[in-house]
Design a protein around this motif. Structure first.
Motif, PDB file in Angstrom:
ATOM      1  N   ASP A  84       0.840  -1.202   0.000  1.00  7.75           N
ATOM      2  CA  ASP A  84       0.000   0.000   0.000  1.00  7.75           C
ATOM      3  C   ASP A  84       0.874   1.250   0.000  1.00  7.75           C
ATOM      4  N   PHE A  85       0.246   2.365  -0.252  1.00  8.18           N
ATOM      5  CA  PHE A  85       0.959   3.621  -0.434  1.00  8.18           C
ATOM      6  C   PHE A  85       1.748   4.010   0.812  1.00  8.18           C
ATOM      7  N   GLU A  86       1.139   3.751   1.972  1.00  6.95           N
ATOM      8  CA  GLU A  86       1.788   4.133   3.222  1.00  6.95           C
ATOM      9  C   GLU A  86       3.100   3.375   3.412  1.00  6.95           C
ATOM     10  N   SER A  87       3.097   2.087   3.150  1.00  2.07           N
ATOM     11  CA  SER A  87       4.354   1.337   3.336  1.00  2.07           C
ATOM     12  C   SER A  87       5.375   1.727   2.273  1.00  2.07           C
ATOM     13  N   LEU A  88       4.908   2.108   1.094  1.00  3.36           N
ATOM     14  CA  LEU A  88       5.840   2.612   0.075  1.00  3.36           C
ATOM     15  C   LEU A  88       6.512   3.891   0.573  1.00  3.36           C
ATOM     16  N   CYS A  89       5.726   4.799   1.121  1.00  6.53           N
ATOM     17  CA  CYS A  89       6.291   6.047   1.656  1.00  6.53           C
ATOM     18  C   CYS A  89       7.335   5.743   2.725  1.00  6.53           C
ATOM     19  N   SER A  90       7.054   4.758   3.570  1.00  4.36           N
ATOM     20  CA  SER A  90       7.967   4.506   4.689  1.00  4.36           C
ATOM     21  C   SER A  90       9.284   3.870   4.227  1.00  4.36           C
ATOM     22  N   THR A  91       9.366   3.364   3.014  1.00 10.67           N
ATOM     23  CA  THR A  91      10.664   2.890   2.510  1.00 10.67           C
ATOM     24  C   THR A  91      11.575   4.057   2.132  1.00 10.67           C
ATOM     25  N   GLY A  92      10.998   5.255   2.014  1.00  8.26           N
ATOM     26  CA  GLY A  92      11.782   6.401   1.560  1.00  8.26           C
ATOM     27  C   GLY A  92      11.850   6.509   0.046  1.00  8.26           C
ATOM     28  N   PHE A  93      11.086   5.673  -0.636  1.00  7.29           N
ATOM     29  CA  PHE A  93      11.112   5.613  -2.103  1.00  7.29           C
ATOM     30  C   PHE A  93      11.053   6.994  -2.749  1.00  7.29           C
ATOM     31  N   PHE A  94      10.129   7.829  -2.303  1.00  8.22           N
ATOM     32  CA  PHE A  94       9.935   9.126  -2.978  1.00  8.22           C
ATOM     33  C   PHE A  94      11.120  10.061  -2.751  1.00  8.22           C
ATOM     34  N   ASP A  95      11.787   9.913  -1.618  1.00 12.50           N
ATOM     35  CA  ASP A  95      12.991  10.715  -1.372  1.00 12.50           C
ATOM     36  C   ASP A  95      14.133  10.243  -2.266  1.00 12.50           C
ATOM     37  N   TYR A  96      14.274   8.928  -2.388  1.00 11.82           N
ATOM     38  CA  TYR A  96      15.344   8.395  -3.236  1.00 11.82           C
ATOM     39  C   TYR A  96      15.113   8.748  -4.706  1.00 11.82           C
ATOM     40  N   LEU A  97      13.853   8.862  -5.101  1.00 12.17           N
ATOM     41  CA  LEU A  97      13.543   9.266  -6.479  1.00 12.17           C
ATOM     42  C   LEU A  97      14.129  10.634  -6.804  1.00 12.17           C
ATOM     43  N   GLU A  98      14.239  11.482  -5.796  1.00 14.25           N
ATOM     44  CA  GLU A  98      14.757  12.837  -5.986  1.00 14.25           C
ATOM     45  C   GLU A  98      16.283  12.864  -5.965  1.00 14.25           C
ATOM     46  N   SER A  99      16.895  11.730  -5.686  1.00 11.59           N
ATOM     47  CA  SER A  99      18.353  11.716  -5.511  1.00 11.59           C
ATOM     48  C   SER A  99      19.057  11.555  -6.860  1.00 11.59           C
ATOM     49  N   ASP A 100      20.365  11.619  -6.826  1.00 15.05           N
ATOM     50  CA  ASP A 100      21.163  11.457  -8.046  1.00 15.05           C
ATOM     51  C   ASP A 100      21.653  10.033  -8.230  1.00 15.05           C
ATOM     52  N   GLY A 101      21.102   9.115  -7.457  1.00 16.83           N
ATOM     53  CA  GLY A 101      21.521   7.722  -7.570  1.00 16.83           C
ATOM     54  C   GLY A 101      20.699   6.972  -8.601  1.00 16.83           C
ATOM     55  N   VAL A 102      20.880   5.664  -8.624  1.00 13.26           N
ATOM     56  CA  VAL A 102      20.094   4.774  -9.475  1.00 13.26           C
ATOM     57  C   VAL A 102      19.242   3.894  -8.564  1.00 13.26           C
ATOM     58  N   LEU A 103      17.952   3.785  -8.875  1.00 13.28           N
ATOM     59  CA  LEU A 103      17.073   2.890  -8.137  1.00 13.28           C
ATOM     60  C   LEU A 103      16.893   1.608  -8.947  1.00 13.28           C
ATOM     61  N   ALA A 104      17.069   0.463  -8.301  1.00 11.14           N
ATOM     62  CA  ALA A 104      16.802  -0.828  -8.940  1.00 11.14           C
ATOM     63  C   ALA A 104      15.762  -1.531  -8.070  1.00 11.14           C
ATOM     64  N   ILE A 105      14.597  -1.815  -8.653  1.00 13.53           N
ATOM     65  CA  ILE A 105      13.436  -2.174  -7.840  1.00 13.53           C
ATOM     66  C   ILE A 105      12.929  -3.573  -8.179  1.00 13.53           C
ATOM     67  N   GLU A 106      13.097  -4.496  -7.213  1.00  8.86           N
ATOM     68  CA  GLU A 106      12.516  -5.834  -7.386  1.00  8.86           C
ATOM     69  C   GLU A 106      11.043  -5.795  -6.978  1.00  8.86           C
TER      70      GLU A 106
END
Ligand code: ADP
Ligand code: MG
Length: 141
Positions: A84-106
Motif C-alpha cells: 500500500d501507499f503508506e508502506s511505500l512512503c515509509s521505505t523512503g522511495f519518494f525521497d530516493y527518487l529525488e536523488s542522483d543515484g540509481v534505483l533498482a526495484i525488485e
C-alpha cells in the motif's frame, strides 16, 4: 526495446555490468519477473559495473539496501511486502527518487502506479526448457 538471452548467471551479471555504463543519475530500473528470475543477480552486475565493491545481497528483509562508493549510488529495493501507499512512503522511495543515484526495484509490479514516466523496465523470464537460460527484455517506454 532490447532483448538478450543468457545461458547462466554469470552471463546475466556480465551483461548487467556493461549495461550499467549507460546509466545516468536519477535512473529508475523496475524489474518484472518472479522468484528466481534473476533480479538480484542482475543487480549484482549493475553494482559491479558501477564500481561498487560491496557484495549485493537480496534486500528482502531490509526492503532497501544502499550501495555507495561507485560511479553512482545504487538503491536496491524489494517491494515484495510493499502493498500500500503508506508502506511505500515509509521505505523512503519518494525521497530516493529525488536523488542522483540509481534505483533498482525488485517486485516493481507492486508499485507500478508510482513509477516515474522514464522508468527503465527490465523483464527477466525463463527461456526455453533449460533451467539456466533467461530472456531479458529492456524497455525504455
Ligand atoms: P530473483 O532476485 O529474481 O529472485 P536471483 O537473482 O536471486 O533471482 O536468483 C536467480 C537464480 O537463478 C540464482 O540461483 C541463479 O543462480 C539462477 N540462474 C540460473 N540461470 C540464470 C541466468 N541465466 N541468469 C540469472 N540467474 C540465473
Ligand atoms: Mg531477488
Amino acid at each position: 526495446m532490447t532483448v538478450i538471452h543468457t545461458s547462466n548467471p554469470r552471463e546475466t551479471q556480465e551483461f548487467a555490468a556493461k549495461f550499467a555504463s549507460e546509466l545516468n543519475p536519477g535512473d529508475v530500473i523496475a524489474y518484472i519477473g518472479g522468484l528466481g528470475a534473476g533480479k538480484t543477480t542482475f543487480t549484482r552486475g549493475l553494482a559491479q559495473g558501477l564500481g561498487i565493491e560491496e557484495h549485493v545481497a537480496s534486500p528482502t528483509f531490509a526492503l532497501l539496501n544502499e550501495y555507495r562508493g561507485g560511479r553512482l549510488n545504487l538503491y536496491h529495493f524489494d517491494m515484495y511486502r510493499v502493498l500500500d501507499f503508506e508502506s511505500l512512503c515509509s521505505t523512503g522511495f519518494f525521497d530516493y527518487l529525488e536523488s542522483d543515484g540509481v534505483l533498482a526495484i525488485e517486485w516493481s509490479e507492486n508499485i507500478k502506479d508510482e513509477l516515474p514516466e522514464n522508468t527503465i523496465y527490465i523483464t527477466l523470464e525463463r527461456d526455453g526448457s533449460e533451467e539456466s537460460h533467461r530472456k531479458i527484455t529492456i524497455d525504455r517506454r
